[in-house]
Design a protein around this motif. Structure first.
Motif, mmCIF file in Angstrom:
data_model
loop_
_atom_site.group_PDB
_atom_site.id
_atom_site.type_symbol
_atom_site.label_atom_id
_atom_site.label_comp_id
_atom_site.label_asym_id
_atom_site.label_seq_id
_atom_site.Cartn_x
_atom_site.Cartn_y
_atom_site.Cartn_z
ATOM 1 N N PRO A 20 -23.230 126.431 -53.528
ATOM 2 C CA PRO A 20 -24.198 125.335 -53.604
ATOM 3 C C PRO A 20 -25.223 125.542 -52.491
ATOM 4 O O PRO A 20 -24.854 125.653 -51.327
ATOM 5 C CB PRO A 20 -23.338 124.094 -53.346
ATOM 6 N N MET A 21 -26.487 125.628 -52.846
ATOM 7 C CA MET A 21 -27.505 125.913 -51.822
ATOM 8 C C MET A 21 -28.665 124.948 -52.000
ATOM 9 O O MET A 21 -29.414 125.045 -52.987
ATOM 10 C CB MET A 21 -28.002 127.352 -51.952
ATOM 11 N N ALA A 22 -28.795 124.032 -51.017
ATOM 12 C CA ALA A 22 -29.893 123.066 -51.074
ATOM 13 C C ALA A 22 -31.224 123.823 -51.111
ATOM 14 O O ALA A 22 -31.452 124.729 -50.312
ATOM 15 C CB ALA A 22 -29.831 122.154 -49.848
ATOM 16 N N ILE A 73 -24.164 118.850 -48.519
ATOM 17 C CA ILE A 73 -24.137 118.888 -47.055
ATOM 18 C C ILE A 73 -23.612 117.505 -46.677
ATOM 19 O O ILE A 73 -24.371 116.525 -46.644
ATOM 20 C CB ILE A 73 -25.553 119.139 -46.493
ATOM 21 N N SER A 97 -19.003 120.090 -47.503
ATOM 22 C CA SER A 97 -19.068 120.994 -46.361
ATOM 23 C C SER A 97 -19.656 120.244 -45.180
ATOM 24 O O SER A 97 -20.415 119.292 -45.362
ATOM 25 C CB SER A 97 -19.949 122.199 -46.705
ATOM 26 N N GLN A 118 -15.596 123.436 -48.172
ATOM 27 C CA GLN A 118 -16.002 124.652 -47.453
ATOM 28 C C GLN A 118 -15.744 124.421 -45.973
ATOM 29 O O GLN A 118 -16.192 123.414 -45.417
ATOM 30 C CB GLN A 118 -17.475 124.954 -47.702
ATOM 31 N N GLN A 139 -15.594 129.979 -44.872
ATOM 32 C CA GLN A 139 -16.963 130.452 -44.658
ATOM 33 C C GLN A 139 -17.075 131.215 -43.341
ATOM 34 O O GLN A 139 -16.964 130.642 -42.263
ATOM 35 C CB GLN A 139 -17.936 129.265 -44.662
ATOM 36 N N ALA A 143 -22.321 134.322 -43.267
ATOM 37 C CA ALA A 143 -22.953 133.598 -44.374
ATOM 38 C C ALA A 143 -24.399 133.244 -44.070
ATOM 39 O O ALA A 143 -24.783 133.032 -42.922
ATOM 40 C CB ALA A 143 -22.160 132.313 -44.645
ATOM 41 N N GLY A 144 -25.180 133.134 -45.134
ATOM 42 C CA GLY A 144 -26.540 132.644 -44.996
ATOM 43 C C GLY A 144 -26.547 131.134 -44.836
ATOM 44 O O GLY A 144 -25.664 130.444 -45.318
ATOM 45 N N GLY A 172 -19.408 134.365 -47.450
ATOM 46 C CA GLY A 172 -20.087 135.008 -46.332
ATOM 47 C C GLY A 172 -20.079 136.508 -46.436
ATOM 48 O O GLY A 172 -19.023 137.143 -46.370
ATOM 49 N N GLY A 173 -21.249 137.080 -46.657
ATOM 50 C CA GLY A 173 -21.399 138.529 -46.589
ATOM 51 C C GLY A 173 -21.086 139.277 -47.867
ATOM 52 O O GLY A 173 -21.111 140.508 -47.866
ATOM 53 N N TRP A 192 -17.452 133.208 -53.054
ATOM 54 C CA TRP A 192 -18.413 132.082 -53.102
ATOM 55 C C TRP A 192 -19.695 132.689 -52.551
ATOM 56 O O TRP A 192 -19.786 132.943 -51.359
ATOM 57 C CB TRP A 192 -17.820 130.999 -52.236
ATOM 58 N N GLY A 194 -23.793 133.246 -51.937
ATOM 59 C CA GLY A 194 -25.072 132.561 -51.788
ATOM 60 C C GLY A 194 -26.268 133.489 -51.739
ATOM 61 O O GLY A 194 -27.056 133.569 -52.677
ATOM 62 N N THR A 195 -26.386 134.229 -50.620
ATOM 63 C CA THR A 195 -27.602 135.009 -50.376
ATOM 64 C C THR A 195 -27.949 135.933 -51.547
ATOM 65 O O THR A 195 -29.123 136.054 -51.920
ATOM 66 C CB THR A 195 -27.428 135.838 -49.077
HETATM 67 C C1 LIG Z 1 -30.474 129.230 -48.822
HETATM 68 C C2 LIG Z 1 -29.102 128.703 -48.551
HETATM 69 C C3 LIG Z 1 -28.864 127.335 -48.646
HETATM 70 C C4 LIG Z 1 -27.560 126.849 -48.449
HETATM 71 N N1 LIG Z 1 -27.329 125.509 -48.609
HETATM 72 C C5 LIG Z 1 -26.048 125.041 -48.544
HETATM 73 C C6 LIG Z 1 -25.762 123.684 -48.900
HETATM 74 O O1 LIG Z 1 -26.649 122.914 -49.282
HETATM 75 N N2 LIG Z 1 -24.465 123.257 -48.827
HETATM 76 C C7 LIG Z 1 -23.455 124.114 -48.448
HETATM 77 O O2 LIG Z 1 -22.313 123.698 -48.413
HETATM 78 N N3 LIG Z 1 -23.699 125.404 -48.107
HETATM 79 C C8 LIG Z 1 -24.964 125.883 -48.173
HETATM 80 N N4 LIG Z 1 -25.213 127.203 -47.899
HETATM 81 C C9 LIG Z 1 -24.082 128.088 -47.540
HETATM 82 C C10 LIG Z 1 -23.399 128.596 -48.812
HETATM 83 O O3 LIG Z 1 -22.638 127.572 -49.418
HETATM 84 C C11 LIG Z 1 -22.445 129.797 -48.575
HETATM 85 O O4 LIG Z 1 -21.503 129.489 -47.613
HETATM 86 C C12 LIG Z 1 -23.134 131.065 -48.135
HETATM 87 O O5 LIG Z 1 -24.327 131.301 -48.835
HETATM 88 C C13 LIG Z 1 -22.160 132.257 -48.344
HETATM 89 O O6 LIG Z 1 -22.577 133.385 -47.652
HETATM 90 P P1 LIG Z 1 -23.616 134.475 -48.235
HETATM 91 O O7 LIG Z 1 -24.958 133.796 -48.129
HETATM 92 O O8 LIG Z 1 -23.470 135.621 -47.329
HETATM 93 O O9 LIG Z 1 -23.244 134.760 -49.660
HETATM 94 C C14 LIG Z 1 -26.506 127.725 -48.093
HETATM 95 C C15 LIG Z 1 -26.771 129.099 -47.985
HETATM 96 C C16 LIG Z 1 -28.040 129.601 -48.218
HETATM 97 C C17 LIG Z 1 -28.271 131.092 -48.142
#
Ligand SMILES: Cc1cc2nc3c(=O)[nH]c(=O)nc-3n(C[C@H](O)[C@H](O)[C@H](O)COP(=O)(O)O)c2cc1C
Length: 323
Positions: A20-22, A73, A97, A118, A139, A143-144, A172-173, A192, A194-195
């Protein structure tokens, strides 16, 4: 074929969740991940409020009949109303999270909705397990975006040890099949991610943010608080923010007291830079995995290539390293 406990529990073909990425994971990306056989998640914490979340959920429903979730969040204000919308819309899972998930578990379970947590520390994993969540995302600091300070390699098995049998996935990663295979070997039930999905066709992220993720290398991120302190973002002080380095982070990282003193001016600069797409100042949230990302592709293609590569590695690698 890869298959873990979460495939059955979440009713998905592949053990991959879209993080989930805001601002990045809206209805289109969540639906694309679910349609490809993963479990898509919408970043549900939006400054535009419950109506905007409802629209994202409906956009996902219009694109897929498969299950998907919404992640929050949970330290941010307005959580109650957002959770209400997600429950009313009947999503398959809610993820929390950056705050204790305990208050949110019972109502979701009563509605037949799963709860994910998370976590950034082993202590939080114990609290989540005690709260009765259905899945824990460990996490790592790679992670991003907002994250903690422990590296995934030692953190993931420690969370699994603390999780009392609740399925744990790795966050993460992970951007390719090598990362997924490694996480599964450490005992995770899935990844899980994100990036990697920020650099997808369906992500809501601005084109300049996607391009920066593709251009960036592994060494180009910094875990910092200089955006959160300037914009008064609602994260606990124990959480950092992994972004791509730029002129703004080079100038201000490590000068937290001065950032706070200059808060108004800096918040104004950051807001203007986002409007202008000026990546010398604007935040681009991305993890170390950026160094493994070389193109912007449809999310379904990304997911399938990660799964195929992981399957190949898990078949071939043991023969190469065991006599
Ligand atoms: C652009 C972006 C926005 C994110 N927003 C949230 C969020 O709104 N809520 C949340 O729990 N995690 C958020 N995360 C963290 C992700 O849930 C996740 O832990 C992370 O992307 C995993 O690592 P990775 O980016 O290396 O794949 C965000 C990550 C990114 C890159």
């Amino acid at each position: 074929m890869l298959h873990t406990r979460i495939c059955d529990r979440l009713k998905v073909a592949h053990p991959i969740l879209g993080a989930p990425m805001a601002g990045a994971a809206g209805g289109e990306l969540a639906a694309a991940v679910s349609e490809a056989g993963g479990f898509g998640m919408i970043g549900g914490t939006t400054p535009d409020g419950p109506d905007a979340l409802c629209a994202m959920i409906r956009a996902a429903k219009a694109r897929t009949d498969r299950p998907f979730g919404v992640g929050f969040i949970s330290s941010a204000p307005g959580l109650d109303a957002l959770v209400r919308v997600a429950l009313d819309e009947g999503v398959a899972a809610l993820a929390h999270s950056f705050a204790d998930p305990t208050p949110w578990v019972q109502a979701a379970h009563d509605a037949g909705v799963k709860v994910f947590a998370q976590v950034q520390t082993v202590a939080q994993a114990r609290i989540a397990a005690h709260a009765g969540v259905d899945l824990i995302a460990a996490q790592g600091t790679e992670a991003g975006g907002h994250t903690g300070y422990s590296g995934l390699l030692p953190f993931l098995p420690a969370v699994i040890d603390a999780a009392e049998g609740i399925p744990v996935v790795a966050a993460g990663g992970i951007a390719d099949g090598r990362g997924l295979a490694a996480a599964l070997m450490l005992g995770a039930e899935g990844a899980w991610i994100g990036t990697r999905f920020v650099a997808s066709a369906e992500a809501l992220s601005a084109p300049w943010a996607k391009s920066r993720v593709v251009e960036a290398g592994t060494d180009d991120t910094v875990l910092t608080r200089v955006y959160d302190l300037a914009t008064q973002a609602p994260f606990p002080p124990t959480v950092g923010d992994r972004v791509l380095r730029n002129d703004y982070t080079d100038e201000w990282h490590g000068r937290n007291d001065e950032v706070v003193r200059n808060r108004e001016e800096l918040a104004g600069r950051i807001g203007a830079s986002i409007q202008a797409g000026d990546t010398r100042v604007a935040p681009v949230r991305a993890g170390n995995a950026a160094g493994l990302i070389h193109d912007i592709r449809p999310a379904g293609e990304i997911l399938r290539s990660i799964v195929e590569e992981a399957e190949r590695i898990l078949r071939e690698r043991p023969r190469q390293v065991i006599r």
